[in-house]
Design a protein around this motif. Sequence first.
Motif, PDB file in Angstrom:
ATOM      1  N   PHE A  35       0.822  -1.207   0.000  1.00 56.76           N
ATOM      2  CA  PHE A  35       0.000   0.000   0.000  1.00 56.76           C
ATOM      3  C   PHE A  35       0.858   1.259   0.000  1.00 56.76           C
ATOM      4  O   PHE A  35       0.621   2.195  -0.784  1.00 56.76           O
ATOM      5  CB  PHE A  35      -0.912  -0.016   1.222  1.00 56.76           C
ATOM      6  N   ARG A  84      -2.333   4.363  -5.950  1.00 60.69           N
ATOM      7  CA  ARG A  84      -3.457   3.751  -5.228  1.00 60.69           C
ATOM      8  C   ARG A  84      -3.948   4.666  -4.123  1.00 60.69           C
ATOM      9  O   ARG A  84      -5.158   4.829  -3.934  1.00 60.69           O
ATOM     10  CB  ARG A  84      -3.010   2.405  -4.650  1.00 60.69           C
ATOM     11  N   ILE A  85      -3.023   5.293  -3.422  1.00 60.45           N
ATOM     12  CA  ILE A  85      -3.408   6.200  -2.333  1.00 60.45           C
ATOM     13  C   ILE A  85      -4.157   7.406  -2.888  1.00 60.45           C
ATOM     14  O   ILE A  85      -5.224   7.782  -2.408  1.00 60.45           O
ATOM     15  CB  ILE A  85      -2.164   6.649  -1.554  1.00 60.45           C
ATOM     16  N   SER A 102     -14.501   6.041   2.026  1.00 57.71           N
ATOM     17  CA  SER A 102     -13.104   5.790   1.677  1.00 57.71           C
ATOM     18  C   SER A 102     -12.610   4.491   2.300  1.00 57.71           C
ATOM     19  O   SER A 102     -11.945   3.681   1.646  1.00 57.71           O
ATOM     20  CB  SER A 102     -12.237   6.967   2.154  1.00 57.71           C
ATOM     21  N   SER A 131      -7.651   6.515  -4.349  1.00 61.53           N
ATOM     22  CA  SER A 131      -8.673   6.153  -3.365  1.00 61.53           C
ATOM     23  C   SER A 131      -9.258   7.353  -2.640  1.00 61.53           C
ATOM     24  O   SER A 131     -10.382   7.292  -2.135  1.00 61.53           O
ATOM     25  CB  SER A 131      -8.084   5.171  -2.343  1.00 61.53           C
ATOM     26  N   ILE A 132      -8.500   8.449  -2.556  1.00 62.65           N
ATOM     27  CA  ILE A 132      -9.030   9.627  -1.857  1.00 62.65           C
ATOM     28  C   ILE A 132      -9.689  10.601  -2.821  1.00 62.65           C
ATOM     29  O   ILE A 132     -10.317  11.569  -2.390  1.00 62.65           O
ATOM     30  CB  ILE A 132      -7.922  10.368  -1.073  1.00 62.65           C
ATOM     31  N   ILE A 167      -6.402   9.809   6.153  1.00 60.30           N
ATOM     32  CA  ILE A 167      -5.939  10.841   5.221  1.00 60.30           C
ATOM     33  C   ILE A 167      -7.067  11.819   4.914  1.00 60.30           C
ATOM     34  O   ILE A 167      -6.869  13.044   4.911  1.00 60.30           O
ATOM     35  CB  ILE A 167      -5.408  10.196   3.920  1.00 60.30           C
ATOM     36  N   THR A 184      -4.829  -0.679   5.953  1.00 60.08           N
ATOM     37  CA  THR A 184      -4.668   0.238   4.814  1.00 60.08           C
ATOM     38  C   THR A 184      -5.921   1.082   4.623  1.00 60.08           C
ATOM     39  O   THR A 184      -5.836   2.274   4.294  1.00 60.08           O
ATOM     40  CB  THR A 184      -4.356  -0.543   3.528  1.00 60.08           C
ATOM     41  N   ALA A 185      -7.098   0.477   4.853  1.00 54.77           N
ATOM     42  CA  ALA A 185      -8.339   1.234   4.740  1.00 54.77           C
ATOM     43  C   ALA A 185      -8.417   2.307   5.826  1.00 54.77           C
ATOM     44  O   ALA A 185      -8.866   3.430   5.576  1.00 54.77           O
ATOM     45  CB  ALA A 185      -9.533   0.290   4.849  1.00 54.77           C
ATOM     46  N   THR A 243     -11.564   0.935   0.022  1.00 51.93           N
ATOM     47  CA  THR A 243     -10.249   0.308   0.174  1.00 51.93           C
ATOM     48  C   THR A 243     -10.374  -1.090   0.768  1.00 51.93           C
ATOM     49  O   THR A 243      -9.667  -2.013   0.357  1.00 51.93           O
ATOM     50  CB  THR A 243      -9.345   1.174   1.062  1.00 51.93           C
ATOM     51  N   GLN A 295      -6.364   5.196   4.778  1.00 51.43           N
ATOM     52  CA  GLN A 295      -7.061   5.995   3.766  1.00 51.43           C
ATOM     53  C   GLN A 295      -8.082   6.920   4.418  1.00 51.43           C
ATOM     54  O   GLN A 295      -8.167   8.108   4.083  1.00 51.43           O
ATOM     55  CB  GLN A 295      -7.775   5.070   2.783  1.00 51.43           C
TER      56      GLN A 295
END
Length: 253
Positions: free
Chosen positions: A18, A24-25, A68, A28-29, A120, A113-114, A72, A117
Amino acid sequence: MSNINTIYTIWLRDIKHFLRSKSRIIGSIGMPLFFILILGFGFNSIIQLPGMEEDYTQFLIPGMIAMSVLFTSMFAGIQIIWDKQFGFLKETLVAPVTRFGIMLGQTLGGATTAFIQGTIILILALIFGILHVSSFGSFLIAFGFMLLIGIFFTATGVAIASRMDDMHGFQLIMNFVIFPIVGLSGAFFPITVLPSWIKPITYINPLSYGVEGIRYGLTGASLINPLICFIVLGSFAIFMVLLGGHLFKNIKV
């Protein structure tokens, strides 16, 4: 001890993948930020929420954080199909460790990882000045519900992926499942304003309890008692981990 090492190793592998994937980061946002900036500010001056003091942007942010985390989490199941196709999963399954340990490591990795996200999105909302949180305890409540959402939906994604071999088919099913879940969770509008025939659906939707729990932590307002949210979502998470573990035990590669 071997199971603990297995869970940690798989968890660490997901975290490294991740953190190394900047696209990917950012990807996803993108959608949650779009909804916050466009819908939030666009409708802020024309929408008056019944029975609530916060403006529409404040109302929307907890839902976007939950969304979000959901996106993820669910797509973490793709890693299972990827590992199937490239032989990594077969090598893991023949190791002297339990399959439940492998599944649990995958679930915790996806949930973490979710959670990152969602955090963030939360930090960006604070930086932009569109979210105001009164105490550190409020963050802890929101973080707790974000983790529960991550665990439940990652376990769901892993459970579905364990029965599939086609990555594109998995993505289509996820899109089919995710959007009704988000739309009927109270992320975009209060569940109290929904038609009476739809309300029962929102109360069997696990994300509804996650959204209201995060909303209580960040804004102090919730349409569902936060303790009930915690009990229901926690029960959903435990059930899905056990179900996902059962399905993963029968996985074929």
